[in-house]
Scaffold this motif. Structure first.
Motif, PDB file in Angstrom:
ATOM      1  N   GLN A 106      32.987  50.119  47.767  1.00  0.00           N
ATOM      2  CA  GLN A 106      33.812  48.945  48.045  1.00  0.00           C
ATOM      3  C   GLN A 106      32.966  47.790  48.562  1.00  0.00           C
ATOM      4  O   GLN A 106      33.114  46.650  48.114  1.00  0.00           O
TER       5      GLN A 106
ATOM      6  N   TYR B 223      38.682  48.944  39.774  1.00  0.00           N
ATOM      7  CA  TYR B 223      40.149  48.889  39.806  1.00  0.00           C
ATOM      8  C   TYR B 223      40.749  49.881  40.800  1.00  0.00           C
ATOM      9  O   TYR B 223      41.850  49.658  41.302  1.00  0.00           O
TER      10      TYR B 223
ATOM     11  N   HIS C 107      39.572  50.395  43.747  1.00  0.00           N
ATOM     12  CA  HIS C 107      39.512  49.690  45.033  1.00  0.00           C
ATOM     13  C   HIS C 107      40.324  48.398  45.025  1.00  0.00           C
ATOM     14  O   HIS C 107      40.900  48.022  46.041  1.00  0.00           O
ATOM     15  N   PHE C 108      40.345  47.720  43.869  1.00  0.00           N
ATOM     16  CA  PHE C 108      41.012  46.427  43.743  1.00  0.00           C
ATOM     17  C   PHE C 108      41.827  46.435  42.455  1.00  0.00           C
ATOM     18  O   PHE C 108      41.282  46.204  41.375  1.00  0.00           O
TER      19      PHE C 108
ATOM     20  N   SER D 232      43.666  44.486  40.951  1.00  0.00           N
ATOM     21  CA  SER D 232      43.670  43.297  40.096  1.00  0.00           C
ATOM     22  C   SER D 232      42.505  42.392  40.486  1.00  0.00           C
ATOM     23  O   SER D 232      41.938  42.522  41.577  1.00  0.00           O
ATOM     24  N   ARG D 233      42.164  41.469  39.598  1.00  0.00           N
ATOM     25  CA  ARG D 233      41.118  40.489  39.915  1.00  0.00           C
ATOM     26  C   ARG D 233      41.535  39.677  41.139  1.00  0.00           C
ATOM     27  O   ARG D 233      40.717  39.344  41.983  1.00  0.00           O
ATOM     28  N   GLU D 234      42.850  39.363  41.258  1.00  0.00           N
ATOM     29  CA  GLU D 234      43.321  38.591  42.408  1.00  0.00           C
ATOM     30  C   GLU D 234      43.058  39.335  43.712  1.00  0.00           C
ATOM     31  O   GLU D 234      42.715  38.716  44.723  1.00  0.00           O
ATOM     32  N   ASP D 235      43.217  40.663  43.693  1.00  0.00           N
ATOM     33  CA  ASP D 235      42.916  41.455  44.892  1.00  0.00           C
ATOM     34  C   ASP D 235      41.429  41.378  45.238  1.00  0.00           C
ATOM     35  O   ASP D 235      41.059  41.287  46.410  1.00  0.00           O
TER      36      ASP D 235
ATOM     37  N   ALA E 263      40.720  37.921  46.620  1.00  0.00           N
ATOM     38  CA  ALA E 263      41.223  37.853  47.999  1.00  0.00           C
ATOM     39  C   ALA E 263      40.276  38.566  48.961  1.00  0.00           C
ATOM     40  O   ALA E 263      40.034  38.074  50.075  1.00  0.00           O
ATOM     41  N   ALA E 264      39.714  39.696  48.556  1.00  0.00           N
ATOM     42  CA  ALA E 264      38.770  40.419  49.419  1.00  0.00           C
ATOM     43  C   ALA E 264      37.499  39.610  49.646  1.00  0.00           C
ATOM     44  O   ALA E 264      36.983  39.550  50.769  1.00  0.00           O
TER      45      ALA E 264
ATOM     46  N   ALA F 119      44.801  32.048  45.660  1.00  0.00           N
ATOM     47  CA  ALA F 119      44.268  32.986  46.653  1.00  0.00           C
ATOM     48  C   ALA F 119      43.943  32.291  47.973  1.00  0.00           C
ATOM     49  O   ALA F 119      44.017  32.905  49.035  1.00  0.00           O
TER      50      ALA F 119
END
Length: 186
Positions: free
Chosen positions: A13, A48, A50-51, A53-56, A59-60, A113
């Motif tokens: 991550q 994917y 861990h996240f 979507s790309r938006e997630d 945001a991270a 975001a």
């Protein structure tokens, strides 16, 4: 019962976020997730996992950027030398405009975001105002320069991030000029 995350999952991550940060900063937020996975040396499915979507993922990356800014602001507010604290804050802001242009545009611009960080941006602006006021009280800010004037200087610096990289390279010169206009001579 909560299970402790495996250390390899935590490592993956962190590697994904670090790789995405560099990739987004260099190539934009539209970079495909598969390219981020390739650069990180891991499978797309791992990204994917861990996240979702790309938006997630975006945001991270932005959350990490905001956390770094919060830590730097806390350190500046704790610095007993108000001139050094204000100067350093403005210089770090300028460096980010050059190094993290795309990420800053997402945070400060119209990217969806960035909206999640409105409160943190507000707290950062309040911290900046306290830095300016403290420096004014200590005589480190030129007579007649207000907090709003110092914010105008930041906006002038950030306006260059929308320019091509070769024009954005003038940000350090602009920053030096603005610091001369805001701070008194040492």
């Amino acid at each position: 019962m909560t299970r402790k995350r495996r250390s390899d999952a935590e490592h993956n991550q962190r590697r994904i976020v670090a790789t995405a940060r560099a990739a987004f900063a260099a190539d934009g937020l539209d970079l495909p997730v598969r390219e981020i996975a390739r650069r990180a040396g891991i499978g797309v499915a791992t990204v994917y996992r861990h996240f979702p979507s790309r938006e997630d993922l975006i945001a991270a990356v932005l959350a990490e950027q905001v956390t770094r800014c919060e830590e730097e602001m806390r350190a500046a507010l704790a610095d007993p030398d108000s001139r050094r604290a204000l100067r350093g804050t403005i210089l770090r802001f300028a460096e980010r405009q050059v190094r993290d242009r795309v990420l800053n545009e997402a945070l400060l611009g119209s990217h969806a975001a960035g909206a999640a960080f409105t409160e943190q941006r507000r707290a950062h602006a309040q911290g900046f105002a306290r830095l300016v006021e403290r420096a004014r009280h200590d005589g480190a800010v030129r007579q007649g320069v207000s907090t709003e004037d110092a914010r105008v200087a930041l906006r002038a610096i950030s306006s260059f991030r929308a320019h091509p990289a070769e024009r954005a390279s003038t940000i350090p010169r602009l920053t030096d000029l603005l610091l001369s206009g805001v701070l008194t001579e040492e």
